[in-house]
Design an enzyme around this catalytic site. Structure first.
Site, PDB file in Angstrom:
ATOM      1  N   THR A 991     -27.079 -32.824 -15.803  1.00 46.95           N
ATOM      2  CA  THR A 991     -27.069 -34.119 -16.486  1.00 46.95           C
ATOM      3  C   THR A 991     -27.953 -34.124 -17.728  1.00 46.95           C
ATOM      4  OG1 THR A 991     -28.827 -34.919 -15.032  1.00 46.95           O
ATOM      5  CG2 THR A 991     -26.562 -35.393 -14.384  1.00 46.95           C
ATOM      6  N   CYS A 992     -28.955 -33.213 -17.742  1.00 46.38           N
ATOM      7  CA  CYS A 992     -29.817 -33.196 -18.919  1.00 46.38           C
ATOM      8  C   CYS A 992     -29.040 -32.791 -20.161  1.00 46.38           C
ATOM      9  CB  CYS A 992     -31.000 -32.254 -18.699  1.00 46.38           C
ATOM     10  SG  CYS A 992     -30.535 -30.597 -18.228  1.00 46.38           S
ATOM     11  N   PHE A 993     -27.958 -32.006 -19.972  1.00 41.97           N
ATOM     12  CA  PHE A 993     -27.124 -31.585 -21.100  1.00 41.97           C
ATOM     13  C   PHE A 993     -25.763 -32.276 -21.097  1.00 41.97           C
ATOM     14  CE2 PHE A 993     -29.879 -27.764 -20.596  1.00 41.97           C
ATOM     15  CZ  PHE A 993     -30.513 -27.842 -21.833  1.00 41.97           C
TER      16      PHE A 993
END
Length: 1024
Positions: A991-993
């Site tokens: 989710t960070c990317f």
């Protein structure tokens, strides 16, 4: 040197001069002695005579007690006493008055009070009453009837003499000292005598201007004198008509006001209004003059009403800060004066003055039985104090819309306009009872709809065009028409503010919701024209007041619509306004564009406002040097975070950072449970993950910093967050983190309660904010219970409620007093409305005051509150959590980036988009988006603005074995060559990317099942 002859001559002349002067001095001494002797003899003689007369008077009055003397003997002794009268003869004068009254056998003598002073006042008043009218004289009865004309003439001479000696001024002092207090000290008999004496000269002179002026200035300006007189006699000698016609001459009205100044002018105003209330027929006949007189007097007072304290102002309990001298001796009687003023906005006077408006028929159809409500809250009793004021009409009517057709120069329109000017002047002059006036004007449930119907008929086309023309004209007629619009807006805004949602949406009191749509469209266009046509830029005085009235009513409707919709989707937008033109003018600093954004940003489409918001932040970043340029790089803050202690480490390392550092670039290095740095380089993606995880933890109700509302489970600060030692510092930190997310355009799935967001935006400081309106967003059941008290038909005291709130706090019952001593104060029918608002304010504000203040302090250190003025509360929620619209798969597909050999024509990618559009429900698509981006809602401006961009990568091995894309893996993915069947593996995400890691499945069915399982189980993720 001189001869002997000359010397002798000089001596002779000197001696002669001296002898002459001696003779002159002797004569002067002799004359002075004679004069002194005469004065002494006269004084001694006068003293002897006064002593003899006083002895004779004393002997006379001593004998009066035993024998009754005739009028002639009393007349002779009275002449002697009045000849020598001085201060020491007061007691003898009192005895003389009693003897005179006894000899004349006067009827209806006022009964004196116990106090000596009042006894004397009564005695003297009786004397004056007796000798200014012959009707009670025994001598003129029967045979003495022939004497009546001469005696009447004598009485008139006495009245004329009294007026010359300032008689009205003395009566004013007597009345003011006796009535201008909390408990009047004058008896009914004394009051009757004073009023009789005040009227006799006026009636005798056939209501001449001079005596009417004296009566108005000295008698009718006494506080609430009509209230006291009305208790003893209903006879007013048609005074209202006489006063009204006298004051209708402008020079006379100005003269009276200048003589009285502010405080006493207000008292005169109250007495005139009370007379109007008591004489409804005269009021109806002289309505035009009456309205003009009151307007002129209020306008005179208004000139000296100030908005703030200064060295030149004094406080007045009704007028507020006043720049004329205030008679503080009148303050005790101000409640009575206020009660008189209230008759002006009482139902009888309003019905009389607005008879032309109220006579209009709105009902056009036969009433039909209303549908039975299904909600339990509508089964509650509805006959409460407020319900009586706002009873719903049983008839069905057509929706009121501008139609035009009524000439604005007609007598009817002019009359209604002048009445509206009167009430509008009262609102701006009587500043301390403004809410009472507005409440009185909204008491009749059909006045405002009929006034709106009246407005709709004005001019050839009705409504907007006429009032826009009035703005450009400076005529008296235009000012009056605008005053009518201003009064309508002020009253309607007040009405909608005090009505709850049930009364507005379901019972539709006063206005139908369709009419609110029409009114809102009218107001929206009017305000837009004032701003965009440049009228507001140069507006001042009455035009500026008009703008604030119309804008205030518009915003109350807009905020009500934002909370619960009653209008169409595009009702608030201006289709003739091009956003590109607006943004160009904002760039150039054009005033009209700035004012439009300040007052009515809702006319701009929401997407354009979000773009403007992002542009403002971008410009600030450039100003602060937070953007990478060819010549400089921004400062980077590095922090190291242990995954097991993410919240604690983040709090410790970020709370001490300067605000500009938090706004700048922050790089995060994660340390796993083994103390080893995790692989990867943070290019905003890792910080996004950190921020999302931090926010997820702090907003978890289990932490007890925030709790959820009942029903829709929205977040607001927990009243018991104090169990954390540093809970206020934590709230400030959370505010900064949420502000950072909005600053960077990162959407987070945090649904806030709307009442809390309203406080964050500062709406609770608005004059028109109502706690009770926001209460359903906290606890709908609690709201229903409170509004049932408002509608309770019986005695609320029977419910046993007090002005306090009992709460179970961690197993202990705690009593919170809503006001000091509230637990001992019973809730009654009189204070139940206050109780409801106090309870709502306590639950939503007082209980979480410190937590909210700390959160706002942190949040506003990152997000300037002025940036949010262009958004409503629901729109700010969308800024935080993304758009609540359906996910646009075409937009997502268009802005997706592929890695690992995947491409838009790849078999697996085609299957994926087909599954999302055809096989997944809207809830599952939201779950899919949350699985990849951590937020179930799409970005406000579309997926083109998602940072980092939405990505899909082909993977061959598990996450712990994945070393990234290689030439071989990319080629195999591109040509759909598999090392082995990945049927047992699930899709994962970072989710960070915003990255979806998708195995190269061989069948569409496998992809659908695995993807559905993965998003429903919310499979974990690790940094790739």
């Amino acid at each position: 040197m001189f001869s002997a002859t000359q010397s002798s001559k000089s001596e002779f002349l000197d001696k002669a001069r001296q002898a002459r002067e001696e003779r002159k001095g002797y004569k002067e001494r002799e004359r002075a002695a004679t004069l002194i002797q005469a004065l002494v003899r006269r004084f001694l003689c006068r003293c002897k005579l006064q002593k003899q007369i006083r002895k004779e008077v004393d002997d006379f009055f001593q004998d009066v007690g035993t024998t009754k003397r005739n009028a002639l003997s009393i007349f002779k002794i009275a002449r002697k006493l009045l000849f020598i009268f001085c201060q020491e003869d007061k007691l003898r004068f009192e005895k003389l008055c009693r003897s005179i009254l006894g000899s004349m056998e006067v009827e209806n003598e006022p009964k004196p009070d116990i106090l000596q002073d009042n006894k004397l006042v009564t005695l003297y008043l009786t004397m004056l009453v007796t000798f200014t009218d012959t009707s009670t004289w025994k001598i003129v009865r029967g045979k003495g009837e022939a004497l009546r004309p001469a005696l009447t003439r004598i009485c008139e001479n006495i009245m004329g003499h009294l007026n010359q000696k300032g008689f009205y001024s003395i009566l004013q002092i007597l009345l003011t000292n006796g009535l201008a207090r909390s408990r009047p000290s004058l008896t009914k008999g004394t009051l009757t005598a004073v009023f009789t004496l005040a009227l006799r000269p006026v009636i005798a002179a056939h209501f001449s201007d001079n005596l009417l002026r004296s009566l108005l200035i000295h008698i009718m300006s006494v506080p609430a004198v009509v209230s006291h007189i009305n208790t003893i006699t209903p006879e007013t000698h048609d005074l209202l008509r006489k006063f009204t016609l006298f004051l209708s001459r402008e020079e006379q009205c100005v003269d009276i006001c200048v003589c009285l100044e502010g405080s006493h002018t207000l008292c005169l105003l109250g007495n005139l209004i009370h007379l109007g209330y008591l004489n409804e027929k005269v009021l109806e006949e002289e309505a035009n003059h009456f309205v003009k007189d009151l307007t002129d007097m209020l306008s005179y007072c208004q000139r000296y009403v100030s908005q703030k304290k200064s060295n030149l102002t004094h406080w007045h309990p009704v007028l507020g800060w006043f720049s004329q001298t205030v008679d503080y001796g009148l303050n005790e009687s101000m409640p009575l004066v206020t009660k008189q003023l209230q008759y002006l906005w009482g139902m009888p006077v309003i019905r009389t003055l607005f008879s032309d408006v109220l006579s209009k028929k709105l009902e056009t159809q036969e009433p039909t039985p209303p549908p039975q409500p299904t909600t339990s809250q509508n089964n509650l009793p509805v006959k409460s104090l407020f319900k009586r004021a706002f009873q719903k009409s049983a008839s069905v009517r057509n929706i009121l819309k501008p139609v035009g057709g009524r000439r604005v120069d007609s007598a009817e329109v002019q009359k209604v306009c002048s009445i509206c000017v009167l009430y509008q002047t009262a609102l701006t002059t009587l500043t301390q009872i403004r809410l009472q006036i507005l409440t009185g004007l909204t008491y009749l449930d059909d006045l405002l709809p009929k006034l709106w119907a009246f407005i709709c008929e004005l001019g050839p086309q009705g409504g907007l065009k006429l009032f826009m023309e009035c703005l450009n004209n400076d005529t008296e007629e235009s000012k009056q028409l605008l005053a009518m619009l201003m009064l309508f807006c002020d009253c309607s805004r007040h009405l909608i503010t005090i009505l709850d949602d049930i009364e507005v949406y379901e019972e539709q009191i006063s206005f139908k919701t369709e009419e609110l749509v029409t009114i809102s469209s009218f107001l929206n266009t009017f305000v837009y024209k004032m701003v965009w046509d440049g009228i507001l830029e140069n507006a001042k005085g009455e035009k500026l007041d008009l703008f604030h009235s119309v804008h205030g009513w518009l915003m109350v409707l807009y905020e009500r619509d934002c909370r619960r919709r009653f209008s169409p989707d595009d009702n608030w937008l201006r289709k003739d306004l091009k956003p590109s033109l607006l943004f160009q003018e904002l760039e150039k600093g054009k005033r009209r564009a700035q004012l439009l954004l300040q007052y009515i940003p809702h006319v701009i489409p929401h997407k354009n406002r979000v773009l403007l918001f992002r542009n403002i932040i971008t410009k600030e970043k450039e100003t602060l040097g937070l953007v990478e340029t060819s010549s400089a790089s921004p400062h980077v803050t590095h922090i190291t975070i242990r995954r097991s202690r993410m919240l604690e480490d983040g709090y410790d390392q970020l709370r001490r950072l300067p605000v500009n550092s938090i706004k700048g670039v922050i790089r995060v290095k994660f340390v796993n449970d083994l103390g080893v740095d995790e692989a990867g380089i943070d290019q905003d993606g890792v910080f996004k993950e950190f921020l999302e995880e931090i926010i997820k933890k702090v907003f978890n109700p289990a932490l007890n910093l925030f709790k959820t509302t009942s029903g829709n489970e929205r977040l607001y600060p927990s009243p018991t967050s104090y169990i954390h030692e540093n809970h206020l510092q934590l709230f400030e930190f959370v505010g900064k983190m949420l502000g950072k997310a909005m600053y960077e355009g990162i959407v987070v799935d945090v649904p806030f309660a709307s009442f809390f967001l309203s406080q964050v935006m500062g709406h609770h400081h608005s004059t028109f904010y109502s706690s009770i309106d926001e209460l359903p967003s906290l606890d709908s059941e609690f709201y229903k219970n409170l509004t049932s008290i408002k509608r309770y038909d019986g005695d609320v005291g029977d419910l046993g409620l007090t002005l306090s709130y009992d709460e179970d706090v961690m197993g202990q019952l705690v009593c919170h007093e809503l006001i000091p001593g509230g637990k001992t104060m019973q809730v009654t029918n009189e204070n139940k409305i206050s109780y409801i608002h106090l309870m709502a304010h306590f639950r939503m504000h007082t209980q979480i005051k410190e937590q909210t203040a700390a959160f706002i302090r942190g949040y506003r250190s990152i997000i300037n509150p002025e940036w949010l003025h262009m958004f409503s509360t629901p729109e700010v929620q969308r800024l935080v959590s993304g758009d609540n619209a359906e996910i646009d798969l075409d937009d997502l597909k268009k802005h997706t980036v592929y890695y690992g050999g995947f491409h838009s024509s790849h078999r697996v990618i085609i299957w994926l988009w087909d599954i999302l559009s055809s096989d997944f429900s809207s809830e599952e698509r939201a779950m899919f988006l949350k699985f990849v981006t951590s937020c179930s809602r799409p970005p406000l401006l579309g997926f083109a603005y998602l940072k980092p961009p939405f990505s899909i990568r082909c993977v061959e091995v598990s996450d712990d074995q994945d070393t990234g894309d290689t030439l071989g893996s990319v080629l195999r993915g591109f040509f759909t060559i598999r090392k082995k069947e990945p049927g047992g593996r699930l899709p994962t995400s970072s989710t960070c990317f915003n990255l979806l890691k998708l195995p190269n499945y061989s069948k569409k069915s496998i992809l659908r099942d695995k993807l559905r399982y993965a998003i429903s189980m919310n499979t974990g993720f690790e940094l790739s």
